[in-house]
Design an enzyme around this catalytic site. Structure first.
Site, short mmCIF file in Angstrom:
data_model
loop_
_atom_site.label_atom_id
_atom_site.label_comp_id
_atom_site.label_asym_id
_atom_site.label_seq_id
_atom_site.Cartn_x
_atom_site.Cartn_y
_atom_site.Cartn_z
N CYS A 116 1.01 -1.18 -0.01
CA CYS A 116 -0.08 -0.02 0.06
C CYS A 116 0.92 1.28 -0.05
O CYS A 116 1.54 1.51 1.04
CB CYS A 116 -0.77 -0.16 1.31
SG CYS A 116 -1.93 1.63 1.40
N CYS A 119 -0.67 4.35 2.32
CA CYS A 119 -0.59 4.30 3.66
C CYS A 119 -0.37 2.76 4.04
O CYS A 119 0.62 2.30 4.20
CB CYS A 119 -1.91 4.72 4.57
SG CYS A 119 -3.24 4.10 3.73
N SER A 120 -1.57 2.13 4.65
CA SER A 120 -1.11 0.65 5.35
C SER A 120 -2.21 -0.13 4.94
O SER A 120 -3.00 -1.08 5.77
CB SER A 120 -0.82 0.81 6.71
OG SER A 120 -1.87 1.38 7.36
N CYS A 121 -3.18 0.18 3.84
CA CYS A 121 -4.19 -0.61 3.55
C CYS A 121 -3.88 -2.41 3.32
O CYS A 121 -2.80 -2.85 3.05
CB CYS A 121 -5.12 -0.26 2.18
SG CYS A 121 -5.64 1.33 2.19
#
Lengths: 218, 101
Positions: A116, A119-121
């Site tokens: 991702c 961000c941090s999906c």
């Protein structure tokens, strides 16, 4: 009573981050304040927050591994998973909310890896919380730039004939990699197969374990 | 940041601290109440700029984004938050002490 956690390991084998005994930080102070205000205003309750934290602690990559093991051993399910991963999860009783989930199947010639960049999906409902490195600047920037080198650092050495496909997650679209089924697993039950499927294999930074061998890339 | 040059990927992992898990829980619950969307959370995170990624930890950025969204939504005011934070700091010098009312 202050004490040092730093040499202790958690049940999952990771060091504890120093927690309650360290000096209160500005951001921790903000967390406490927001939490208390939200409880006071009836937006949520202490019990609800505690239950949410507990659910988070309970979640690991087991659901994802069960999904992969079934896909390996049930052709009809595999077809459904590739066509509509959300429906396949529902059939297993795994709630993935409103997210669109896409299953990516590794083959002899194609290796998939998920990142991702924004961000941090991450498919938390299937894999638990993302590891630190998944959220790191280095992984997010380099995986789209030099995936072959990144994978090699994780211990996944792929031949030049294997195409690497990098998938960039978004807030409402998540991916799960279906690793290749290892050789010599024909007689294994589904739980035995699931035990071969680690978190990294479903991100694409690892491979499924060969029975009796150490996992490549941890 | 996709495609930017960067150094080695640190493979260290740690269990999340209790306060970090609580931030995560608050974000999920506030979203479930319809107070803001995942896109709204991310808008704030991206507005922080690249330097925030150097100076703040992951959940520090999240708690800041959570706060910004709740203030914008009118759930509470900045002064309400400030007054509460002051009272919390008076309870003790560690997280454990301050989190205990």
């Amino acid at each position: 009573m202050p004490h040092d956690h730093s040499h202790e390991m958690s049940p999952s084998g990771h060091p504890y981050r120093t927690d309650d005994d360290v000096p209160l930080s500005y951001w921790q102070q903000m967390e406490i304040a927001i939490r208390e205000i939200l409880i006071e205003k009836g937006v949520t309750s202490a019990a609800e927050i505690a239950a949410q934290v507990e659910a988070m602690d309970a979640r690991g990559p087991a659901n994802g591994a069960a999904l992969v093991a079934r896909a390996w051993s049930d052709g009809e399910f595999r077809a459904l998973l590739m066509r509509d991963a959300g429906a396949a999860c529902a059939q297993m009783g795994f709630d993935i909310g409103t997210l669109k989930l896409i299953a990516l199947e590794n083959t002899e010639n194609v290796h998939n890896v998920v990142v991702c960049t924004l961000c941090s999906c991450y498919p938390r409902n299937l894999l638990g919380l993302p590891p630190d490195w998944y959220k790191s600047r280095a992984y997010r920037s380099r995986t789209v730039r030099e995936p072959r080198r990144v994978l090699a650092e994780f211990g996944v050495e792929l031949g030049d004939d294997v195409e690497i496909r990098v998938h960039d997650s978004t807030a409402d679209m998540r991916y799960i990699v279906i690793p290749r089924r290892p050789e010599g697993t024909a007689g294994l039950s589904r739980p035995e197969l699931a035990a071969l499927v680690g978190r990294d294999a479903m991100i694409g930074t690892g491979l499924a374990r060969v029975p009796g061998a150490a996992p490549p890339g941890g | 940041m996709g495609g930017a040059e960067s150094g080695a990927i640190s493979r260290d992992e740690h269990d999340f601290a209790f306060w970090e898990k609580r931030v995560d829980a608050l974000v999920i619950l506030a979203q479930a109440r319809g107070l803001f969307t995942v896109d709204a959370l991310r808008r704030v995170l991206e507005d922080m700029g690249p330097e925030a990624f150097e100076t703040m930890s992951y959940y520090e950025r999240w708690v800041a984004a959570l706060n910004q969204n709740l203030v914008e939504r009118g759930v509470y005011t900045v002064s309400e938050l400030g007054a509460r934070m002051e009272r919390i700091a008076e309870r003790g010098v560690t997280y454990g002490e301050a989190a205990d009312e």
